[in-house]
Scaffold this active site. Structure first.
Site, PDB file in Angstrom:
ATOM      1  N   TYR A  50      35.681  59.624  47.559  1.00 38.63           N
ATOM      2  CA  TYR A  50      34.861  58.341  47.418  1.00 38.63           C
ATOM      3  C   TYR A  50      33.898  58.661  46.145  1.00 38.63           C
ATOM      4  O   TYR A  50      32.962  59.475  46.217  1.00 38.63           O
ATOM      5  CB  TYR A  50      34.151  57.774  48.427  1.00 38.63           C
ATOM      6  CG  TYR A  50      34.943  57.445  49.832  1.00 38.63           C
ATOM      7  CD1 TYR A  50      36.286  57.353  49.618  1.00 38.63           C
ATOM      8  CD2 TYR A  50      34.490  57.359  50.939  1.00 38.63           C
ATOM      9  CE1 TYR A  50      37.078  56.977  50.774  1.00 38.63           C
ATOM     10  CE2 TYR A  50      35.036  57.107  52.095  1.00 38.63           C
ATOM     11  CZ  TYR A  50      36.398  56.948  52.084  1.00 38.63           C
ATOM     12  OH  TYR A  50      37.053  56.518  53.178  1.00 38.63           O
ATOM     13  N   SER A  88      38.887  49.137  57.315  1.00 37.89           N
ATOM     14  CA  SER A  88      39.515  47.858  57.197  1.00 37.89           C
ATOM     15  C   SER A  88      39.587  46.990  58.138  1.00 37.89           C
ATOM     16  O   SER A  88      40.695  46.071  58.337  1.00 37.89           O
ATOM     17  CB  SER A  88      40.813  47.924  56.293  1.00 37.89           C
ATOM     18  OG  SER A  88      40.392  48.601  55.150  1.00 37.89           O
ATOM     19  N   ARG A 110      40.140  44.297  54.504  1.00 44.15           N
ATOM     20  CA  ARG A 110      39.620  44.490  53.244  1.00 44.15           C
ATOM     21  C   ARG A 110      38.989  43.344  52.634  1.00 44.15           C
ATOM     22  O   ARG A 110      39.188  42.990  51.394  1.00 44.15           O
ATOM     23  CB  ARG A 110      40.788  44.868  52.177  1.00 44.15           C
ATOM     24  CG  ARG A 110      41.764  46.087  52.823  1.00 44.15           C
ATOM     25  CD  ARG A 110      42.856  46.638  51.874  1.00 44.15           C
ATOM     26  NE  ARG A 110      43.506  47.657  52.328  1.00 44.15           N
ATOM     27  CZ  ARG A 110      43.360  48.958  52.329  1.00 44.15           C
ATOM     28  NH1 ARG A 110      42.348  49.415  51.876  1.00 44.15           N
ATOM     29  NH2 ARG A 110      44.366  49.762  53.077  1.00 44.15           N
ATOM     30  N   PHE A 165      39.315  38.446  55.747  1.00 44.64           N
ATOM     31  CA  PHE A 165      38.808  37.689  56.863  1.00 44.64           C
ATOM     32  C   PHE A 165      37.255  37.049  56.580  1.00 44.64           C
ATOM     33  O   PHE A 165      36.698  36.477  57.167  1.00 44.64           O
ATOM     34  CB  PHE A 165      38.726  38.334  58.028  1.00 44.64           C
ATOM     35  CG  PHE A 165      40.341  38.377  58.376  1.00 44.64           C
ATOM     36  CD1 PHE A 165      41.011  37.244  58.987  1.00 44.64           C
ATOM     37  CD2 PHE A 165      40.988  39.472  58.530  1.00 44.64           C
ATOM     38  CE1 PHE A 165      42.126  37.200  59.352  1.00 44.64           C
ATOM     39  CE2 PHE A 165      42.137  39.496  58.728  1.00 44.64           C
ATOM     40  CZ  PHE A 165      42.755  38.517  59.311  1.00 44.64           C
TER      41      PHE A 165
END
Length: 348
Positions: free
Chosen positions: A65, A213, A217, A220
């Site tokens: 990341y 997730s 992602r 929702f």
């Protein structure tokens, strides 16, 4: 005092090796970009601290990341928090990304140790609570990778071992070398391929499940529906967020929105509550860059769903109506050849 501060985040055991975490974790990846522009330290660190102050103690990052920048950010935040009260998870194994999108994994013993030492330095900690193999290197026997991870446990550099996106056979073989504490997999209302084989296997072996997730992602959360998908976001080219697929998937969101009103919560809270209700051994790790979303995620712990409610929520998201693969074809985990079906045999 805001509502999230008044909610007691439960503590649960993750796996049966002794690790105890907050029932809701925090995925730190988004603080360093991917879904939005990366945050500066002065903006990212307060979010991690706020999550901790509101009862979240389980924080998830990875060396890829940033790359590396997220671990450095998390390390800086930890300096301002009581380390002994934090459960820190990071990952190794993804060595590069390609164009078109794809990943290369590496799991040699030498690489395992190199990555662990580097993460310890970037995080500026003496040990990592939970160390995952991010993606399985199918060219290296999992026994070799696990052997080195076991040595790191014996040396006190890591406390517990995890796997991410591993096949059932690999999970069994890895667990035979040293107990696996947690398996991190994508799991949400619209990504449920682990339920048939992986979830029962984890429960058989006493392995905790960490869904990433859990909000699809961000789907929702309504961002792709009621707003526009940011052009610089990872999801702007995601199969489920483009063209006709997105138009079809909006029907799913609309049904969730109607159900959420009945349960007096937001659609994202209902979706996250559904994941939280899948078992005491399930600890989702939603991430966010906004305090209001953090508060909403914590608020999902107040949403109570009975068996009939869970069926109704599941029914609002028929898997045969979800349009698009769960991720880019070339970004599929190296052991998972199809988006909808876990492999029956290991590809190692």
């Amino acid at each position: 005092m805001d509502e999230a501060s008044q909610i007691q985040v439960p503590r649960v055991k993750l796996g049966n090796q002794g690790l105890e975490v907050s029932k809701l974790g925090f995925g730190c990846m988004g603080l360093s970009g991917v879904y939005n522009s990366p945050l500066a330290d002065e903006d990212g660190i307060p979010i991690i601290k706020e999550a901790f102050n509101k009862g979240i103690t389980f924080f998830d990052t990875a060396d890829v990341y940033g790359p590396h920048l997220n671990e450095i950010l998390v390390g800086k935040a930890l300096k301002q928090l009581p380390r002994e009260k934090i459960q820190l998870a990071t990952k190794f194994g993804i060595v590069g990304r390609a164009d078109p999108p794809g990943v290369t994994a590496k799991g040699t013993p030498e690489y395992v140790r190199l990555c662990c030492e580097a993460s310890l330095k970037r995080l500026d900690v003496d040990y990592i609570d939970l160390y995952y193999q991010h993606r399985v290197d199918t060219s290296v026997p999992i026994e070799d990778t696990m052997g080195e991870l076991k040595k790191l446990v014996e040396e006190g550099k890591i406390k517990y071992i995890g796997l991410s996106e591993a096949s059932p056979d690999t999970i069994r073989r890895a667990h035979a070398v040293h107990p696996i504490t947690a398996l991190q997999m994508e799991w949400s209302l619209w990504t449920r391929d682990i339920e048939e084989e992986i979830v029962p296997l984890c429960r058989e072996l006493g392995i905790g499940i960490v869904p990433y997730s859990p909000l699809g992602r961000g789907f929702f959360g309504g961002k792709a529906v009621v707003e526009s998908v940011p052009s610089n976001s990872f999801v702007s080219t995601h199969p489920r967020f483009i063209g006709e697929n997105l138009e079809k998937n909006k029907n799913i969101y609309n049904r969730m929105e109607s159900l959420a009103k009945i349960h007096q919560c937001f659609p994202a809270q209902l979706a996250l509550a559904w994941v939280l209700h899948q078992g005491d051994d399930v600890v989702p790790i939603p991430g966010t860059t906004k305090i209001k979303n953090l508060d909403a995620n914590i608020g999902s712990l107040k949403v109570k769903l009975g068996k009939e409610d869970l069926k109704e929520v599941s029914g609002a998201v028929p898997l045969d109506q979800v349009a698009g693969d769960r991720t880019y074809g070339s970004l599929m985990p190296l052991q998972w050849k199809f988006a909808d079906t876990p492999p029956k045999e290991s590809k190692v």
